[in-house]
Scaffold this active site. Structure first.
Site, PDB file in Angstrom:
ATOM      1  N   LYS A 118     112.015  51.871  89.176  1.00  0.00           N
ATOM      2  CA  LYS A 118     111.606  52.580  90.392  1.00  0.00           C
ATOM      3  C   LYS A 118     112.758  52.698  91.392  1.00  0.00           C
ATOM      4  CE  LYS A 118     107.393  53.591  89.222  1.00  0.00           C
ATOM      5  NZ  LYS A 118     107.016  54.991  89.009  1.00  0.00           N
TER       6      LYS A 118
ATOM      7  N   TYR B  30     110.004  47.086  86.098  1.00  0.00           N
ATOM      8  CA  TYR B  30     109.387  48.159  86.888  1.00  0.00           C
ATOM      9  C   TYR B  30     110.202  48.420  88.164  1.00  0.00           C
ATOM     10  CZ  TYR B  30     105.471  50.489  89.383  1.00  0.00           C
ATOM     11  OH  TYR B  30     104.667  51.363  90.078  1.00  0.00           O
TER      12      TYR B  30
ATOM     13  N   SER C  91     107.948  53.631  93.902  1.00  0.00           N
ATOM     14  CA  SER C  91     107.031  52.583  94.364  1.00  0.00           C
ATOM     15  C   SER C  91     107.726  51.768  95.440  1.00  0.00           C
ATOM     16  CB  SER C  91     106.666  51.656  93.201  1.00  0.00           C
ATOM     17  OG  SER C  91     106.050  50.481  93.696  1.00  0.00           O
TER      18      SER C  91
HETATM   19  P1  NAP Z   1      97.543  55.026  86.058  1.00  0.00           P
HETATM   20  O1  NAP Z   1      96.227  55.083  86.716  1.00  0.00           O
HETATM   21  O2  NAP Z   1      97.808  53.966  85.053  1.00  0.00           O
HETATM   22  O3  NAP Z   1      97.848  56.468  85.410  1.00  0.00           O
HETATM   23  C1  NAP Z   1      99.044  56.659  84.729  1.00  0.00           C
HETATM   24  C2  NAP Z   1      99.162  58.100  84.297  1.00  0.00           C
HETATM   25  O4  NAP Z   1     100.430  58.241  83.639  1.00  0.00           O
HETATM   26  C3  NAP Z   1      98.098  58.515  83.302  1.00  0.00           C
HETATM   27  O5  NAP Z   1      97.733  59.855  83.571  1.00  0.00           O
HETATM   28  C4  NAP Z   1      98.814  58.420  81.968  1.00  0.00           C
HETATM   29  O6  NAP Z   1      98.342  59.373  81.005  1.00  0.00           O
HETATM   30  C5  NAP Z   1     100.226  58.807  82.341  1.00  0.00           C
HETATM   31  N1  NAP Z   1     101.237  58.314  81.416  1.00  0.00           N
HETATM   32  C6  NAP Z   1     101.491  57.036  81.042  1.00  0.00           C
HETATM   33  N2  NAP Z   1     102.507  57.012  80.161  1.00  0.00           N
HETATM   34  C7  NAP Z   1     102.908  58.298  79.981  1.00  0.00           C
HETATM   35  C8  NAP Z   1     103.905  58.926  79.202  1.00  0.00           C
HETATM   36  N3  NAP Z   1     104.732  58.221  78.423  1.00  0.00           N
HETATM   37  N4  NAP Z   1     104.025  60.278  79.267  1.00  0.00           N
HETATM   38  C9  NAP Z   1     103.199  61.030  80.043  1.00  0.00           C
HETATM   39  N5  NAP Z   1     102.220  60.477  80.801  1.00  0.00           N
HETATM   40  C10 NAP Z   1     102.084  59.135  80.771  1.00  0.00           C
HETATM   41  O7  NAP Z   1      98.723  54.863  87.143  1.00  0.00           O
HETATM   42  P2  NAP Z   1      98.739  55.180  88.720  1.00  0.00           P
HETATM   43  O8  NAP Z   1      98.410  53.953  89.434  1.00  0.00           O
HETATM   44  O9  NAP Z   1      98.012  56.429  88.990  1.00  0.00           O
HETATM   45  O10 NAP Z   1     100.318  55.413  88.922  1.00  0.00           O
HETATM   46  C11 NAP Z   1     100.908  56.698  88.976  1.00  0.00           C
HETATM   47  C12 NAP Z   1     102.346  56.548  89.444  1.00  0.00           C
HETATM   48  O11 NAP Z   1     102.363  55.941  90.730  1.00  0.00           O
HETATM   49  C13 NAP Z   1     103.184  55.657  88.542  1.00  0.00           C
HETATM   50  O12 NAP Z   1     104.497  56.168  88.451  1.00  0.00           O
HETATM   51  C14 NAP Z   1     103.182  54.334  89.276  1.00  0.00           C
HETATM   52  O13 NAP Z   1     104.303  53.580  88.964  1.00  0.00           O
HETATM   53  C15 NAP Z   1     103.180  54.805  90.711  1.00  0.00           C
HETATM   54  N6  NAP Z   1     102.684  53.814  91.658  1.00  0.00           N
HETATM   55  C16 NAP Z   1     101.409  53.359  91.590  1.00  0.00           C
HETATM   56  C17 NAP Z   1     100.980  52.425  92.538  1.00  0.00           C
HETATM   57  C18 NAP Z   1      99.580  51.888  92.564  1.00  0.00           C
HETATM   58  O14 NAP Z   1      99.294  51.015  93.392  1.00  0.00           O
HETATM   59  N7  NAP Z   1      98.680  52.337  91.723  1.00  0.00           N
HETATM   60  C19 NAP Z   1     101.855  51.962  93.518  1.00  0.00           C
HETATM   61  C20 NAP Z   1     103.147  52.452  93.543  1.00  0.00           C
HETATM   62  C21 NAP Z   1     103.554  53.375  92.615  1.00  0.00           C
HETATM   63  P3  NAP Z   1      97.363  58.935  79.785  1.00  0.00           P
HETATM   64  O15 NAP Z   1      96.162  58.342  80.436  1.00  0.00           O
HETATM   65  O16 NAP Z   1      97.064  60.173  79.054  1.00  0.00           O
HETATM   66  O17 NAP Z   1      98.137  57.963  78.948  1.00  0.00           O
END
Ligand code: NAP
Length: 248
Positions: A159, A155, A142
């Site tokens: 990261k 976090y 991130s």
């Molecule tokens: P999200 O919508 O909350 O989705 C999270 C995903 O991770 C879900 O598929 C969830 O599966 C899975 N997950 C959570 N805990 C887990 C575990 N212990 N083992 C296996 N799977 C697990 O998040 P997102 O926004 O798509 O983020 C995805 C990645 O991008 C993350 O690493 C996040 O830190 C990074 N990121 C996101 C943003 C943003 O703005 N959204 C920005 C920078 C970085 P279940 O639903 O089955 O629990």
């Protein structure tokens, strides 16, 4: 179809960015292991969408923070597809709190899932990549890991840790045809960011030179590039997909 014949495992692929990555890798020709923990129906939908588009995919449950579950889910993908070429460590959570209020459990769980989970999955898949003498490891960090963020010390630490972890893995595995890179998304509208108050979203949008939030597809295209033949000579790098938010 630059990834025809390749097999990918995407952690946390039931929703959000991971879902977008799984769909994009499949659209580029890869067979995909779709990992999730709780959202079984959503993961089945991702698999259904890939299959409807003429691809192959398998939903694989398992908590990335539990080594035994990781070994099992990697085995499931190998049994079904016979190989793994691309690992995308995308699973991640937040447990935000100000430093003085942050509980041990909030610190521990974020480090366990976001950082230790990437270590477990990389260790488990690396055995196979080494045998094949080819592999692509892509870790979703991130921009917060680069800039820090008030209320996200846990976090940001996880990261940022992922970036050092990736560079070490890149150095260790380079001689065997395996690359490891990091993608840092900026602000992407998903369930993770859905809980942000409207004022915080507006403030974030104001920091983005390209003037809009990112999409899962924006992040996924960087992942497809890093997994594909065009990125053969790129390893240990960090690419920000953030609309210019953190440009220097
Ligand atoms: P999200 O919508 O909350 O989705 C999270 C995903 O991770 C879900 O598929 C969830 O599966 C899975 N997950 C959570 N805990 C887990 C575990 N212990 N083992 C296996 N799977 C697990 O998040 P997102 O926004 O798509 O983020 C995805 C990645 O991008 C993350 O690493 C996040 O830190 C990074 N990121 C996101 C943003 C943003 O703005 N959204 C920005 C920078 C970085 P279940 O639903 O089955 O629990």
């Amino acid at each position: 179809m630059t990834l025809t014949g390749r097999v990918a495992l995407v952690t946390g692929a039931s929703r959000g960015i991971g879902r977008g990555i799984a769909l994009a890798l499949a659209a580029a020709g890869a067979k995909v292991g779709v990992n999730y923990t709780t959202a079984g129906e959503a993961a089945a939908q991702v698999v259904g969408e890939i299959v409807a588009g003429g691809g192959e995919a398998l939903a694989v449950p398992g908590d990335v923070a539990a080594a035994g579950e990781v070994d099992r889910l990697v085995k499931q993908v190998l049994e079904r597809f016979g190989r793994i070429d691309i690992l995308v460590n995308n699973a991640g959570i937040t447990r935000d709190n100000l430093l003085l209020r942050m509980k041990d459990e909030e610190w521990d769980r974020v480090l366990e899932v976001d950082l230790r989970g990437a270590f477990y999955c990389t260790r488990a898949v690396a055995r196979q990549l080494l045998k094949q003498r080819w592999g692509r490891i892509i870790n979703i960090s991130s921009v917060v890991g680069l800039t820090g963020n008030a209320g996200q010390a846990n976090y940001a630490a996880a990261k940022a840790g992922m970036i050092g972890f990736t560079r070490s893995v890149a150095r260790e595995l380079a001689s065997r045809g395996i690359t490891a890179n990091v993608v840092c998304p900026g602000y992407v509208e998903t369930d993770m960011t859905g809980a942000l108050p409207p004022a915080a979203k507006t403030a974030l949008l104001e920091q983005i030179p390209l003037g809009r939030a990112g999409t899962a597809g924006d992040v996924a295209q960087a992942v497809v590039f890093l997994a594909g033949p065009g990125a053969e000579y790129i390893t240990g790098q960090t690419i920000c997909v953030d609309g210019g938010m953190t440009m220097q």
